[in-house]
Design a protein around this motif. Structure first.
Motif, PDB file in Angstrom:
ATOM      1  N   THR A  49      55.046   6.402  -7.297  1.00 13.13           N
ATOM      2  CA  THR A  49      53.766   6.769  -7.910  1.00 13.13           C
ATOM      3  C   THR A  49      52.618   6.554  -6.932  1.00 13.13           C
ATOM      4  O   THR A  49      51.753   7.407  -6.775  1.00 13.13           O
ATOM      5  N   LYS A  76      50.281   9.472  -5.580  1.00  9.73           N
ATOM      6  CA  LYS A  76      48.819   9.476  -5.788  1.00  9.73           C
ATOM      7  C   LYS A  76      48.085   9.592  -4.459  1.00  9.73           C
ATOM      8  O   LYS A  76      47.070  10.278  -4.346  1.00  9.73           O
ATOM      9  N   CYS A 118      51.134   2.151 -16.362  1.00  5.97           N
ATOM     10  CA  CYS A 118      51.119   3.330 -15.481  1.00  5.97           C
ATOM     11  C   CYS A 118      51.838   4.517 -16.099  1.00  5.97           C
ATOM     12  O   CYS A 118      52.208   5.453 -15.382  1.00  5.97           O
ATOM     13  N   ASP A 124      50.809   8.023 -15.045  1.00  8.32           N
ATOM     14  CA  ASP A 124      51.130   8.359 -13.656  1.00  8.32           C
ATOM     15  C   ASP A 124      52.637   8.435 -13.439  1.00  8.32           C
ATOM     16  O   ASP A 124      53.125   9.238 -12.652  1.00  8.32           O
ATOM     17  N   PHE A 125      53.389   7.594 -14.156  1.00  8.96           N
ATOM     18  CA  PHE A 125      54.858   7.671 -14.026  1.00  8.96           C
ATOM     19  C   PHE A 125      55.346   9.047 -14.481  1.00  8.96           C
ATOM     20  O   PHE A 125      56.200   9.653 -13.858  1.00  8.96           O
ATOM     21  N   ARG A 140      53.718  11.737 -14.281  1.00  8.97           N
ATOM     22  CA  ARG A 140      53.273  12.749 -13.298  1.00  8.97           C
ATOM     23  C   ARG A 140      54.081  12.673 -11.996  1.00  8.97           C
ATOM     24  O   ARG A 140      54.374  13.689 -11.386  1.00  8.97           O
ATOM     25  N   PHE A 141      54.443  11.465 -11.582  1.00  8.48           N
ATOM     26  CA  PHE A 141      54.943  11.319 -10.217  1.00  8.48           C
ATOM     27  C   PHE A 141      56.401  10.877 -10.116  1.00  8.48           C
ATOM     28  O   PHE A 141      56.939  10.772  -9.005  1.00  8.48           O
ATOM     29  N   THR A 142      57.029  10.549 -11.238  1.00  4.26           N
ATOM     30  CA  THR A 142      58.446  10.143 -11.160  1.00  4.26           C
ATOM     31  C   THR A 142      59.252  10.989 -12.161  1.00  4.26           C
ATOM     32  O   THR A 142      58.690  11.796 -12.897  1.00  4.26           O
TER      33      THR A 142
END
Ligand SMILES: CCCCCCC/C=C/C(=O)SCCNC(=O)CCNC(=O)[C@H](O)C(C)(C)COP(=O)(O)OP(=O)(O)OC[C@H]1O[C@@H](n2cnc3c(N)ncnc32)[C@H](O)[C@@H]1OP(=O)(O)O
Ligand code: FAD
Length: 652
Positions: free
Chosen positions: A477, A481, A560, A563-564, A566-568
C-alpha cells in the motif's frame, strides 16, 4: 541498562504475566520519597506565577538530586533521561519543567554543533549548571520554515564580533522553553551575514542575563509568552535583540566557520545544522510511548473498577471493561504502547549508530535517519495524542477531572504534535525522501526502512490472517501510494505546473503515503521484537505478546481498509475477517488487560491519578481530592453576600 522482570500477580491474569521489559536501574524512591518534591497545594489551585515559581523550586531540587547521584557514581545520562521524560519528570512537574531545554537541546547543541574548544569552554559550565541555557530557534513569525528566520547575526571584522539584531517584531524568538525567566544563555539560530553575504541559518551562543543578578543584558528584550493549553510552567518565552554584540567564537563552528577576517568556511553539509532536531524527534517517540502508557494504566484500571449499566437485565452492573466497545477503546492503545516502545528503542539505537558515522564524516545514512525520525515522531505523537484523548473519553465524567491526570497528560502529549517540527511538515519531509527514492531506486535496497520499495508494488499479497500478511499489505500500500502520488506529480508537471506547485497540489496524497510508510516500520519493528523475545520468555508471555502484536497489526490494517482495497488484492470479505479477528483478540486480551498495564510498572506517585491508583479506591480518592479545593475551606463563599444574595433579592 539491566533488564528486570516485572511480575504482576493480579487475579485475572494467567497466574503469572511476566513481562520482560527493560527497566532502567533508576532509584525512583530517591525522588518520590522526598517531601520537598511534593507540592503543598495542588498545582491547579496556584496562580500562573505561583505555578512557575513552584516549578523552578522543584526543578532545581530535582536536578540537584540527579547531580548528587552522578557524583556518587549512581548512574549518569539514564538518570537525566528519567527525570526529563514523560514518567517521573511529568509526575513531579506535570505542568512542564522550566529547565528541560537546558538538558534536552542546549547541551546537545553545544555537543553537536560546537568545536572541541567550544565544548571545552561551555559544556562543563552547562553540566555544572553554572549557566542555564535554552534553544531559541522559533520566532513569532516563523517556526516551520527555518530558512525564513529573520534574526540576523552580522559579522564585524573590526571587532571580531557578531551583532545580533531582531529587525522586526516577527523576528522575536517566541516559544523557547525556559526563555522567559529561567535561562541566562541560549543557543540562538540566526541568519549569518559576513562580508555582505548571507550564508543562511547558524547557531550562536548568546548570554541573555547577568550571571549574578539575572537582569537582562543591554539590548535584550525578554519575557514570557503567557498561558497555553498546557505546560504552563515551562516558561516559554520571547526574546528580541537590539544590536547585541557577541565574540566571534560564540558562533558554534563545528560544521562551518567564520574566520577573524570574516571569511566564511562552508559546512560539509548544510543539513548538519539541523542535527539537534533529529535528536529530539528520536527522543519524542519514547515519550509518546510513556504518555500513552500512563493514560492506558489509568483508563484500564478505572475500567476494572467502574461498574455501570447492565449487559443482561437480570444481572448486576458489570465492569465497564466488559463492554466490547470499551475494550476497543483501551486494548489497541495498550498494544500501541508496546509498539511505540519497541520502535523508540530501535530508533534510538539507529540514531546512535548513525551519529557515530557522522562523527567520521560519513553522511550517507543521514537522509534516511532524518526521514525515519520525522515519520516516527509524527505517527507516534499523533497516535499517542489521539489515544490519550480516547482513553480520557473512556473514563466518562471522571476522566474530565484534573484529579484523573488525563487532561494534563493530554496537554503534554498533544504539544508533541507541534513542537520539534509540526507533524504534517515532518510527514512531508519523509514523503520528499520517499519520492526521491522512488524516482531513483538504484540504492533503495541499501536503506533498511525503505528497501521494500524495490519489490513491494509487484509482489502478490493474497490475503491471509497473519501479521506477515499485514506487513506485506502495508508495504504494498505504501509503495502503491508513493507510486500514484509520483505519477500525479509528473502529470501536473506535464500539464505545465512548476514542480513546487505540483508538489503542493499532491501534498495530501504525499502525507498519506508517508504515514502508511511509518506504520509499516512500526509494525515490522514490533514483529521483529516479538520474534526475538519468543525464545527467551515463558509460553504464556509469548502468547500475550503475540496477541498484542496481532491486535496492533490488525488495527493498523483496519485503519487502512480503503487503501488496502485500492492497492492490494484484499476483498470486502477479507475486511470482515479482519474485523472478526480484532474482536477475537479483544476477548483474548481481556483477562490480561490489568496485568498488561501493571507491567508498565508506574507507581501511583508517577500516575498522579485518582482513577489509576493501584488499590482501586477511586471514589475515596476523588472525594479527598475535592476537599483540597480552596472553595471547600468555607461553607459559604463571600460571593453570596456580595453578588448572589443581592441578585436573588432583586428578582423577588
Ligand atoms: C523530553 C523532551 C522535551 C522536548 C522539548 C522540546 C521543545 C521544543 C523545541 C522545538 O520545537 S525546537 C524548534 C523545532 N523546529 C523545527 O523542527 C522546525 C521544523 N522545520 C524544519 O526542520 C525545516 O524547516 C524543514 C521543514 C525540514 C524544511 O527544511 P528546509 O527549509 O531546509 O527545506 P528542505 O528543502 O525541505 O530541506 C533541505 C534539505 O535538508 C534536509 N533536511 C531537512 N531537515 C533535516 C534534518 N533535521 N536533518 C537532516 N537533513 C534535513 C532535507 O531532507 C533536504 O534534503 P535534500 O532533499 O535536499 O537532500
Ligand atoms: C509547547 C511548545 C514548546 C516549544 N518549545 C520550543 C523551543 O524550546 N524552542 C523553539 O525554538 N521552538 C519551540 N516551539 C516552537 C515549535 O517548534 C513550533 O511551534 C513548530 O516548529 C511549528 O511552527 P509554528 O508554530 O510557527 O507553526 P507554522 O510553521 O506557522 O505552521 C502553522 C501550520 O501551518 C501548516 N504548515 C506550515 N508549514 C507547512 C508546510 N511546509 N506544508 C504544509 N503545511 C504547513 C501546518 O498546518 C502548521 O501546523 C515550541 C512549541 C510548543 C507548542
Amino acid at each position: 541498562m539491566s533488564a528486570k522482570v516485572v511480575v504482576s500477580k493480579r487475579r485475572n491474569v494467567n497466574r503469572q504475566a511476566i513481562f520482560l521489559i527493560t527497566l532502567w536501574p533508576f532509584p525512583e524512591d530517591f525522588f518520590l520519597s522526598d517531601p520537598e518534591l511534593k507540592s503543598k497545594v495542588p498545582l491547579e489551585y496556584l496562580s500562573h506565577k505561583e505555578k512557575y515559581e513552584e516549578a523552578v523550586r522543584k526543578a532545581c531540587l530535582l536536578f540537584r538530586k540527579v547531580i548528587q547521584l552522578q557524583n556518587e557514581g549512581k548512574g549518569g545520562m539514564d538518570n537525566f533521561r528519567e527525570v526529563l521524560g514523560g514518567q517521573l519528570g511529568s509526575a513531579i512537574l506535570p505542568d512542564g519543567n522550566p529547565i528541560t531545554l537546558h538538558y534536552v537541546m542546549f547541551i546537545p547543541t553545544l555537543m553537536g554543533q560546537g568545536t572541541i574548544e567550544q565544548q571545552a569552554e561551555w559544556i562543563q559550565k552547562a553540566w555544572n549548571c553554572d549557566i542555564i541555557g535554552t534553544y531559541a530557534q522559533t520566532e513569532l513569525g516563523h517556526g516551520t520554515f527555518i530558512r525564513g528566520l529573520e534574526t540576523v547575526a552580522k559579522y564585524d571584522p573590526k571587532t571580531e564580533e557578531f551583532v545580533l539584531h531582531s529587525p522586526t517584531l516577527t523576528a522575536y524568538k517566541w516559544w523557547p522553553g525556559g526563555l522567559g525567566h529561567s535561562a541566562n544563555y541560549a543557543v540562538v539560530v540566526a541568519q549569518l551575514y559576513t562580508q555582505g553575504k548571507c550564508h543562511g541559518i547558524h547557531p550562536f551562543v548568546v548570554q541573555l542575563r547577568d550571571e549574578e543578578t539575572h537582569e537582562p543584558l543591554p539590548g535584550i528584550k525578554i519575557g514570557e509568552i503567557g498561558c497555553k493549553l498546557g505546560m504552563n510552567s515551562t516558561n516559554n518565552g520571547y526574546l528580541g535583540f537590539d544590536n547585541v554584540r557577541i565574540p566571534r567564537n560564540y558562533m558554534l563552528m563545528k560544521n562551518s566557520q567564520v574566520l577573524p577576517d570574516g571569511t566564511y568556511v562552508k559546512s560539509p553539509s548544510s543539513k548538519l545544522t539541523y542535527g539537534t532536531m533529529i535528536f529530539v524527534r528520536v527522543v519524542l517517540v519514547q515519550d509518546a510511548a510513556t504518555y500513552l502508557k500512563k493514560a492506558s494504566i489509568i483508563a484500564t484500571r478505572y475500567s476494572a473498577i467502574r461498574h455501570q449499566s447492565q449487559i443482561k437485565p437480570d444481572q448486576p452492573e458489570p465492569q465497564i471493561l466488559d463492554y466490547v466497545t470499551q475494550q476497543y477503546k483501551l486494548f489497541p492503545n495498550i498494544a500501541s504502547c508496546f509498539a511505540f516502545q519497541y520502535a523508540a528503542t530501535w530508533l534510538w539505537d539507529t540514531y546512535n549508530n548513525i551519529t557515530e558515522e557522522l562523527e567520521t564524516g560519513q553522511l550517507d545514512n543521514l537522509p534516511e535517519l532524518h526521514a525515519t525520525a520525522c515519520v516516527l515522531k509524527a505517527v507516534s505523537t499523533a497516535d499517542a495524542a489521539q489515544g490519550v484523548e480516547m482513553l480520557r473519553l473512556a473514563c466518562g465524567g471522571h476522566g474530565y477531572m484534573t484529579a484523573s491526570n488525563l487532561p494534563s497528560t493530554y496537554g503534554l502529549v498533544t504539544a508533541m504534535c507541534t513542537y520539534e517540527g509540526e507533524n504534517t511538515v515532518l510527514l512531508l519531509q519523509t514523503a520528499r525522501f520517499l519520492v526521491k527514492m522512488w524516482q531513483n531506486k538504484t540504492n533503495v535496497y541499501k536503506l533498511p526502512t525503505m528497501k521494500y520499495l524495490a519489490t513491494a508494488l509487484n509482489r502478490a499479497t493474497p490475503f491471509e490472517k497473519s501479521v506477515e500478511w499485514v506487513i506485506a499489505a502495508l508495504q504494498k500500500t505504501a509503495a502503491g501510494k508513493i507510486d500514484l502520488a509520483n505519477r500525479h506529480l509528473n502529470e501536473r508537471v506535464a500539464k505545465g505546473q512548476s514542480y513546487e506547485d505540483a508538489w503542493n497540489n499532491t501534498s495530501i496524497e504525499l502525507v498519506s503515503a508517508a504515514e502508511v510508510h511509518g506504520r509499516t516500520i512500526i509494525v515490522e519493528q514490533f514483529y521483529n521484537t516479538v520474534q526475538g523475545y519468543k525464545s527467551r520468555v515463558s509460553k504464556e508471555l509469548g502468547t500475550v505478546l503475540e496477541q498484542l502484536l496481532q491486535l496492533y497489526a490488525v488495527n493498523a490494517a483496519l485503519r487502512c481498509t480503503g487503501d488496502f482495497l485500492r492497492f492490494t488484492e484484499v476483498l470486502g470479505k477479507d475486511i470482515t475477517v479482519l474485523q472478526t479477528w480484532l474482536e477475537e483478540l479483544l476477548s483474548q486480551i481481556r483477562p490480561n488487560a490489568v496485568g498488561l498495564v501493571d507491567s508498565f510498572d508506574m507507581r501511583d506517585e508517577i500516575l498522579s491519578s485518582a482513577l489509576g491508583c493501584y488499590d482501586g479506591n477511586v471514589y475515596e480518592r476523588l472525594f479527598n481530592e475535592a476537599q483540597k479545593s480552596p472553595l471547600n475551606a468555607e461553607p459559604v463563599n463571600k460571593s453570596y453576600n456580595l453578588y448572589l444574595k443581592p441578585f436573588i433579592k432583586a428578582q423577588l
